[in-house]
Write a protein that holds these residues in place. Structure first.
Motif, short mmCIF file in Angstrom:
data_model
loop_
_atom_site.label_atom_id
_atom_site.label_comp_id
_atom_site.label_asym_id
_atom_site.label_seq_id
_atom_site.Cartn_x
_atom_site.Cartn_y
_atom_site.Cartn_z
N GLY A 20 0.79 -1.22 0.00
CA GLY A 20 0.00 0.00 0.00
C GLY A 20 0.83 1.27 0.00
O GLY A 20 0.42 2.28 0.57
N VAL A 21 2.00 1.21 -0.63
CA VAL A 21 2.87 2.38 -0.67
C VAL A 21 2.66 3.16 -1.96
O VAL A 21 2.17 2.62 -2.97
N THR A 22 3.05 4.42 -1.95
CA THR A 22 2.99 5.27 -3.13
C THR A 22 4.40 5.45 -3.67
O THR A 22 5.31 5.82 -2.92
N VAL A 23 4.59 5.18 -4.95
CA VAL A 23 5.90 5.28 -5.58
C VAL A 23 5.93 6.46 -6.55
O VAL A 23 5.10 6.54 -7.46
N VAL A 24 6.89 7.34 -6.35
CA VAL A 24 7.04 8.53 -7.18
C VAL A 24 8.14 8.28 -8.21
O VAL A 24 9.26 7.92 -7.83
N PRO A 25 7.88 8.43 -9.51
CA PRO A 25 8.92 8.20 -10.51
C PRO A 25 9.98 9.29 -10.52
O PRO A 25 9.67 10.48 -10.39
N ILE A 26 11.23 8.88 -10.67
CA ILE A 26 12.35 9.82 -10.83
C ILE A 26 12.57 10.01 -12.33
O ILE A 26 12.66 9.04 -13.09
N PRO A 27 12.67 11.25 -12.80
CA PRO A 27 12.88 11.50 -14.23
C PRO A 27 14.31 11.21 -14.69
O PRO A 27 15.28 11.48 -13.97
N VAL A 28 14.41 10.68 -15.89
CA VAL A 28 15.69 10.45 -16.56
C VAL A 28 15.67 11.24 -17.86
O VAL A 28 14.67 11.22 -18.59
N ILE A 29 16.76 11.95 -18.16
CA ILE A 29 16.84 12.73 -19.39
C ILE A 29 17.87 12.10 -20.31
O ILE A 29 19.03 11.92 -19.94
N LEU A 57 17.65 -2.37 -1.61
CA LEU A 57 17.95 -2.18 -0.19
C LEU A 57 17.02 -1.12 0.41
O LEU A 57 16.48 -1.29 1.50
N MET A 58 16.85 -0.02 -0.32
CA MET A 58 15.88 0.98 0.10
C MET A 58 14.48 0.38 0.06
O MET A 58 13.63 0.68 0.92
N GLY A 59 14.23 -0.45 -0.93
CA GLY A 59 12.94 -1.12 -1.02
C GLY A 59 12.62 -1.92 0.22
O GLY A 59 11.47 -1.95 0.69
N GLU A 60 13.61 -2.57 0.80
CA GLU A 60 13.38 -3.33 2.04
C GLU A 60 13.02 -2.41 3.19
O GLU A 60 12.18 -2.75 4.03
N LEU A 61 13.65 -1.24 3.26
CA LEU A 61 13.28 -0.27 4.28
C LEU A 61 11.82 0.17 4.10
O LEU A 61 11.07 0.29 5.07
N VAL A 62 11.44 0.39 2.86
CA VAL A 62 10.07 0.82 2.55
C VAL A 62 9.07 -0.25 2.96
O VAL A 62 8.04 0.04 3.61
N LEU A 63 9.34 -1.49 2.61
CA LEU A 63 8.41 -2.58 2.94
C LEU A 63 8.31 -2.77 4.45
O LEU A 63 7.23 -3.05 4.98
N THR A 64 9.42 -2.61 5.14
CA THR A 64 9.41 -2.72 6.60
C THR A 64 8.54 -1.63 7.21
O THR A 64 7.72 -1.88 8.11
N ALA A 65 8.72 -0.39 6.73
CA ALA A 65 7.93 0.73 7.24
C ALA A 65 6.45 0.51 6.99
O ALA A 65 5.61 0.75 7.87
N ALA A 66 6.12 0.06 5.79
CA ALA A 66 4.71 -0.16 5.44
C ALA A 66 4.08 -1.25 6.30
O ALA A 66 2.95 -1.13 6.77
N ARG A 67 4.82 -2.33 6.51
CA ARG A 67 4.32 -3.43 7.34
C ARG A 67 4.08 -2.96 8.78
O ARG A 67 3.06 -3.28 9.40
N MET A 68 5.00 -2.18 9.31
CA MET A 68 4.85 -1.68 10.67
C MET A 68 3.69 -0.69 10.78
O MET A 68 2.94 -0.71 11.77
#
Length: 289
Positions: free
Chosen positions: A22-31, A123-134
């Motif tokens: 249930g997280v929101t993912v913001v796209p980072i632009p690439v040029i 690795l950041m993704g794991e932090l995100v999933l942990t935060a969402a689960r908590m």
């Protein structure tokens, strides 16, 4: 307390993971060649690397528009979230975190907590999933942030790149001097420095085979220093065959580790270059719950 979790596309989470968490993912632009692509939305990783090989100009990245971020936060606040935890790629490789911190107070009726992952990719993704689960379990924001700090401290990673051209041009390598010459003949090993959290080159290896072996030995030494189970990934920049082969070798050598596969998408691939490969790890949350 109702907490929303936001992150950016460099977490490289799967659509299934995003939906379940249930997280929101913001796209980072690439040029690339004057064209702007939102990572994970306008261009796939395979298409990006194909375009990169024929690019006339050096690619770069930019931050998502601040106005859009504030609009996103405000919409979440309007939906009833009183706290928004926004977890993003390391401030040493992007100014995005600091931009958000400076503007967070503009959001009405919600507290925005901007968290520097000090890393990126899965690795950041794991932090995100942990935060969402908590958050889903009802933990408060202070408890979640403290848990993220503890988990972040268990992160380790080594990158093998073909050369440092991308990182040097993009200004993302803090100690480029001494590692630039003769890049075609060596394989530089990179990592995030534990103190500065900047990407640093720390060894020159004379062949890819030796580079793999050196990273494996460094990983083995790291495992010997911890008393918890470890989750690890082989991460590749458009070189899935090499990634799969290395994963099979690592699974055989370290069977107690919970192994996975991930990738460097367009944003991180812009800095590391095609065919970069990495071994990354973190404390295994699933095994410690």
């Amino acid at each position: 307390m109702k907490i929303a979790v936001v992150t950016d596309s460099t977490a490289y989470l799967t659509p299934a993971q995003v939906q379940a968490a249930g997280v929101t993912v913001v796209p980072i632009p690439v040029i690339l060649d004057g064209n702007v692509y939102d990572e994970g939305k306008d261009i796939t990783s395979a298409a990006f690397y194909e375009k990169l090989r024929g690019a006339k100009t050096f690619p770069n990245t930019s931050q998502p528009p601040l106005g859009e971020m504030l609009k996103l936060y405000q919409n979440l606040a309007n939906e009833g979230y009183d706290t928004i935890l926004s977890i993003h790629l390391a401030s040493t490789i992007s100014g995005f975190v600091n931009t958000l911190k400076a503007a967070a107070s503009e959001v009405q009726n919600a507290k925005v907590v901007v968290y520097d992952s000090q890393i990126t990719v899965i690795l950041m993704g794991e932090l995100v999933l942990t935060a969402a689960r908590m958050a889903q379990a009802g933990a408060d924001i202070d408890t979640i942030v403290a848990a993220l700090d503890d988990l972040r401290a268990t992160i380790g990673e080594y990158f093998i790149v073909n050369d440092l051209q991308n990182l040097v041009r993009g200004g993302r390598l803090s100690n480029a001097a001494g590692f630039i010459g003769g890049m075609l003949k060596i394989k530089p090993l990179l990592t995030f420095d534990d103190d500065s959290h900047k990407i640093v080159a720390f060894e020159k290896i004379r062949s890819l085979k030796k580079a793999y072996g050196r990273v494996e030995d460094l990983f083995e030494a790291a495992l010997a220093t911890v008393d918890y189970p470890v989750k690890a990934w082989i991460i590749d920049a458009n070189d899935p065959e090499a990634g799969d082969a290395w994963l099979a070798e690592m699974q055989a050598r370290f069977p107690a580790v919970n192994w996975g596969r991930s990738y460097f998408g367009p944003v991180i691939g812009t800095h590391l270059g095609e065919k970069a490969i990495a071994l990354a790890w973190i404390r295994d949350q699933a095994a410690t719950r």
